[in-house]
Design an enzyme around this catalytic site. Sequence first.
Site, mmCIF file in Angstrom:
data_model
loop_
_atom_site.group_PDB
_atom_site.id
_atom_site.type_symbol
_atom_site.label_atom_id
_atom_site.label_comp_id
_atom_site.label_asym_id
_atom_site.label_seq_id
_atom_site.Cartn_x
_atom_site.Cartn_y
_atom_site.Cartn_z
ATOM 1 N N ARG A 147 -3.271 -8.924 -0.888
ATOM 2 C CA ARG A 147 -3.025 -7.992 0.219
ATOM 3 C C ARG A 147 -5.010 -8.251 0.784
ATOM 4 O O ARG A 147 -5.328 -8.357 -0.377
ATOM 5 C CB ARG A 147 -2.762 -7.235 0.293
ATOM 6 C CG ARG A 147 -2.671 -6.577 1.837
ATOM 7 C CD ARG A 147 -2.492 -4.788 2.077
ATOM 8 N NE ARG A 147 -2.654 -4.246 1.415
ATOM 9 C CZ ARG A 147 -1.260 -2.814 0.326
ATOM 10 N NH1 ARG A 147 -0.874 -2.619 1.455
ATOM 11 N NH2 ARG A 147 -0.987 -1.963 -0.884
ATOM 12 N N LYS A 181 5.076 -0.914 4.524
ATOM 13 C CA LYS A 181 5.501 -0.890 5.552
ATOM 14 C C LYS A 181 4.776 -0.685 6.977
ATOM 15 O O LYS A 181 4.960 -0.516 7.892
ATOM 16 C CB LYS A 181 5.344 1.198 5.131
ATOM 17 C CG LYS A 181 7.124 1.072 3.682
ATOM 18 C CD LYS A 181 5.698 2.782 3.358
ATOM 19 C CE LYS A 181 5.070 2.726 2.281
ATOM 20 N NZ LYS A 181 4.353 2.177 1.542
ATOM 21 N N ARG A 186 1.205 3.682 -8.832
ATOM 22 C CA ARG A 186 1.782 3.869 -7.913
ATOM 23 C C ARG A 186 3.277 4.033 -8.001
ATOM 24 O O ARG A 186 3.934 4.199 -7.343
ATOM 25 C CB ARG A 186 1.076 3.081 -6.713
ATOM 26 C CG ARG A 186 -0.895 3.479 -6.926
ATOM 27 C CD ARG A 186 -1.034 2.338 -5.737
ATOM 28 N NE ARG A 186 -0.771 2.353 -4.495
ATOM 29 C CZ ARG A 186 -0.955 1.158 -4.017
ATOM 30 N NH1 ARG A 186 -1.842 0.092 -4.669
ATOM 31 N NH2 ARG A 186 -0.590 0.731 -2.245
ATOM 32 N N ARG A 212 5.754 11.725 1.511
ATOM 33 C CA ARG A 212 6.732 11.105 -0.332
ATOM 34 C C ARG A 212 6.986 11.896 -0.823
ATOM 35 O O ARG A 212 6.829 11.392 -2.120
ATOM 36 C CB ARG A 212 4.635 10.454 -0.026
ATOM 37 C CG ARG A 212 5.004 8.957 -0.088
ATOM 38 C CD ARG A 212 3.066 9.285 -0.310
ATOM 39 N NE ARG A 212 2.451 7.715 -0.709
ATOM 40 C CZ ARG A 212 2.498 7.024 0.028
ATOM 41 N NH1 ARG A 212 2.023 6.704 1.099
ATOM 42 N NH2 ARG A 212 2.125 5.933 -0.377
ATOM 43 N N ARG A 248 -8.284 -3.593 -0.970
ATOM 44 C CA ARG A 248 -8.521 -2.415 -1.126
ATOM 45 C C ARG A 248 -8.780 -2.388 -2.540
ATOM 46 O O ARG A 248 -8.288 -2.936 -3.649
ATOM 47 C CB ARG A 248 -6.841 -1.989 -0.749
ATOM 48 C CG ARG A 248 -6.797 -1.974 0.326
ATOM 49 C CD ARG A 248 -5.268 -0.825 1.059
ATOM 50 N NE ARG A 248 -4.495 0.116 -0.013
ATOM 51 C CZ ARG A 248 -3.740 0.839 0.057
ATOM 52 N NH1 ARG A 248 -3.081 -0.078 1.013
ATOM 53 N NH2 ARG A 248 -2.731 1.061 -0.445
HETATM 54 P P1 AP5 Z 1 2.274 -3.558 3.795
HETATM 55 O O1 AP5 Z 1 2.779 -4.069 5.044
HETATM 56 O O2 AP5 Z 1 0.963 -3.362 3.434
HETATM 57 O O3 AP5 Z 1 2.724 -2.582 2.117
HETATM 58 P P2 AP5 Z 1 2.966 -1.216 2.726
HETATM 59 O O4 AP5 Z 1 4.628 -0.665 1.733
HETATM 60 O O5 AP5 Z 1 1.656 -0.762 3.600
HETATM 61 O O6 AP5 Z 1 1.652 -0.663 1.221
HETATM 62 P P3 AP5 Z 1 0.882 0.331 0.687
HETATM 63 O O7 AP5 Z 1 0.551 -0.314 -0.960
HETATM 64 O O8 AP5 Z 1 -0.312 0.322 2.069
HETATM 65 O O9 AP5 Z 1 1.454 1.237 0.613
HETATM 66 P P4 AP5 Z 1 1.861 2.239 -0.064
HETATM 67 O O10 AP5 Z 1 2.180 3.027 0.367
HETATM 68 O O11 AP5 Z 1 0.987 2.419 -1.220
HETATM 69 O O12 AP5 Z 1 -0.140 2.681 0.538
HETATM 70 P P5 AP5 Z 1 -0.831 3.426 1.846
HETATM 71 O O13 AP5 Z 1 -1.839 2.942 2.281
HETATM 72 O O14 AP5 Z 1 0.113 4.689 2.216
HETATM 73 O O15 AP5 Z 1 2.052 -5.448 2.597
HETATM 74 C C1 AP5 Z 1 1.814 -5.832 1.458
HETATM 75 C C2 AP5 Z 1 1.269 -6.982 1.280
HETATM 76 O O16 AP5 Z 1 2.269 -7.441 1.619
HETATM 77 C C3 AP5 Z 1 0.599 -7.443 2.940
HETATM 78 O O17 AP5 Z 1 -0.461 -8.862 2.124
HETATM 79 C C4 AP5 Z 1 1.630 -8.223 3.648
HETATM 80 O O18 AP5 Z 1 0.955 -8.835 4.517
HETATM 81 C C5 AP5 Z 1 2.534 -8.693 2.741
HETATM 82 N N1 AP5 Z 1 3.892 -8.883 3.019
HETATM 83 C C6 AP5 Z 1 4.712 -7.712 4.191
HETATM 84 N N2 AP5 Z 1 5.772 -7.974 4.174
HETATM 85 C C7 AP5 Z 1 6.203 -8.883 3.410
HETATM 86 C C8 AP5 Z 1 7.167 -9.730 3.107
HETATM 87 N N3 AP5 Z 1 8.181 -9.064 4.062
HETATM 88 N N4 AP5 Z 1 7.493 -10.870 2.856
HETATM 89 C C9 AP5 Z 1 6.352 -11.410 1.836
HETATM 90 N N5 AP5 Z 1 4.801 -10.086 2.105
HETATM 91 C C10 AP5 Z 1 5.496 -9.600 2.359
HETATM 92 O O19 AP5 Z 1 -1.446 4.939 0.459
HETATM 93 C C11 AP5 Z 1 -2.567 4.660 -0.176
HETATM 94 C C12 AP5 Z 1 -2.420 6.274 -1.559
HETATM 95 O O20 AP5 Z 1 -3.169 7.270 -0.515
HETATM 96 C C13 AP5 Z 1 -1.519 7.003 -1.982
HETATM 97 O O21 AP5 Z 1 -1.398 6.171 -3.886
HETATM 98 C C14 AP5 Z 1 -1.615 8.223 -1.639
HETATM 99 O O22 AP5 Z 1 -2.891 8.018 -3.240
HETATM 100 C C15 AP5 Z 1 -2.466 8.422 -1.286
HETATM 101 N N6 AP5 Z 1 -1.372 9.100 0.400
HETATM 102 C C16 AP5 Z 1 -1.089 7.883 1.734
HETATM 103 N N7 AP5 Z 1 -0.190 8.984 2.107
HETATM 104 C C17 AP5 Z 1 0.307 10.447 0.558
HETATM 105 C C18 AP5 Z 1 1.731 11.064 1.283
HETATM 106 N N8 AP5 Z 1 2.157 11.152 2.380
HETATM 107 N N9 AP5 Z 1 1.314 12.029 0.103
HETATM 108 C C19 AP5 Z 1 0.349 12.231 -0.905
HETATM 109 N N10 AP5 Z 1 -0.672 10.575 -1.141
HETATM 110 C C20 AP5 Z 1 -0.626 10.288 -0.189
#
Ligand code: AP5
Length: 209
Positions: free
Chosen positions: A119, A13, A163, A85, A152
């Site tokens: 990552r 994402k 997660r 979410r 991270r």
């Molecule tokens: P990346 O693009 O970083 O993936 P992502 O989907 O953004 O993953 P996240 O782990 O950031 O999502 P998340 O939803 O768990 O975390 P968030 O920060 O939102 O890609 C991942 C890796 O793969 C990278 O190394 C990239 O280079 C590689 N990659 C990408 N595409 C690829 C491909 N096609 N092929 C190969 N490699 C690839 O949330 C963190 C925490 O915050 C949550 O757990 C929660 O506690 C809290 N939080 C955030 N939002 C909310 C909400 N709305 N409500 C409640 N709590 C929330």
Amino acid sequence: MNIILLGPPGAGKGTQAAVISARYKLAHISTGDIFRAAVASGSELGARAKACMERGELVPDAVTIAIVRERLTGTENYILDGFPRTTEQAEALDSFAKIDAAVNISVPAEYLIDRAIGRRICKKCGATYHIKYNAPQSEGICDKCGGELYQRADDNAETMSKRLSNYEKSTRPLIEYYRKRGKLIEIDGRKPIGEVSGEILAKLEEVRA
Ligand code: AP5
């Protein structure tokens, strides 16, 4: 255009939000980034978010909705990365925003732990890399700004499995939520990063047309 990015943790994402926001000049709003910044600042919100993030749990809906509502006030043309979410978040969003498309990046669980553990993120500019799939030219150093790369705290196998199970329970139902409203764009996120970007941009062009 106002866009939502859906998908499990590690689906890509953040990676794709950076491409889409650059192409259409959209504000990139990531709730994960907002919470990590709050943790780094040592604020009360940060302390609350840190405990949830370390456990692989979601931050409570009321807190998250209030933050996004405030962030979107006066903002036009944005991409939401990591929000909504839960169904409660999606319903709240519908009450204060008009969403044009919800892009669901679908990736099976067996890919996701590997993606999260490999990552690396730049401390200075936030650019995202992967040690295998999108490696920086020099290990540990950002290609874009020379900043130091870090891992991270929640990118470990134990937290990732929590997660992922929270995603299945709370977030996956949103795919149906947006399908029913005719907003869903489905993308196969198993392909290489550039191919995934190409497919998303092509579908968004259809929405714009
Ligand atoms: P990346 O693009 O970083 O993936 P992502 O989907 O953004 O993953 P996240 O782990 O950031 O999502 P998340 O939803 O768990 O975390 P968030 O920060 O939102 O890609 C991942 C890796 O793969 C990278 O190394 C990239 O280079 C590689 N990659 C990408 N595409 C690829 C491909 N096609 N092929 C190969 N490699 C690839 O949330 C963190 C925490 O915050 C949550 O757990 C929660 O506690 C809290 N939080 C955030 N939002 C909310 C909400 N709305 N409500 C409640 N709590 C929330």
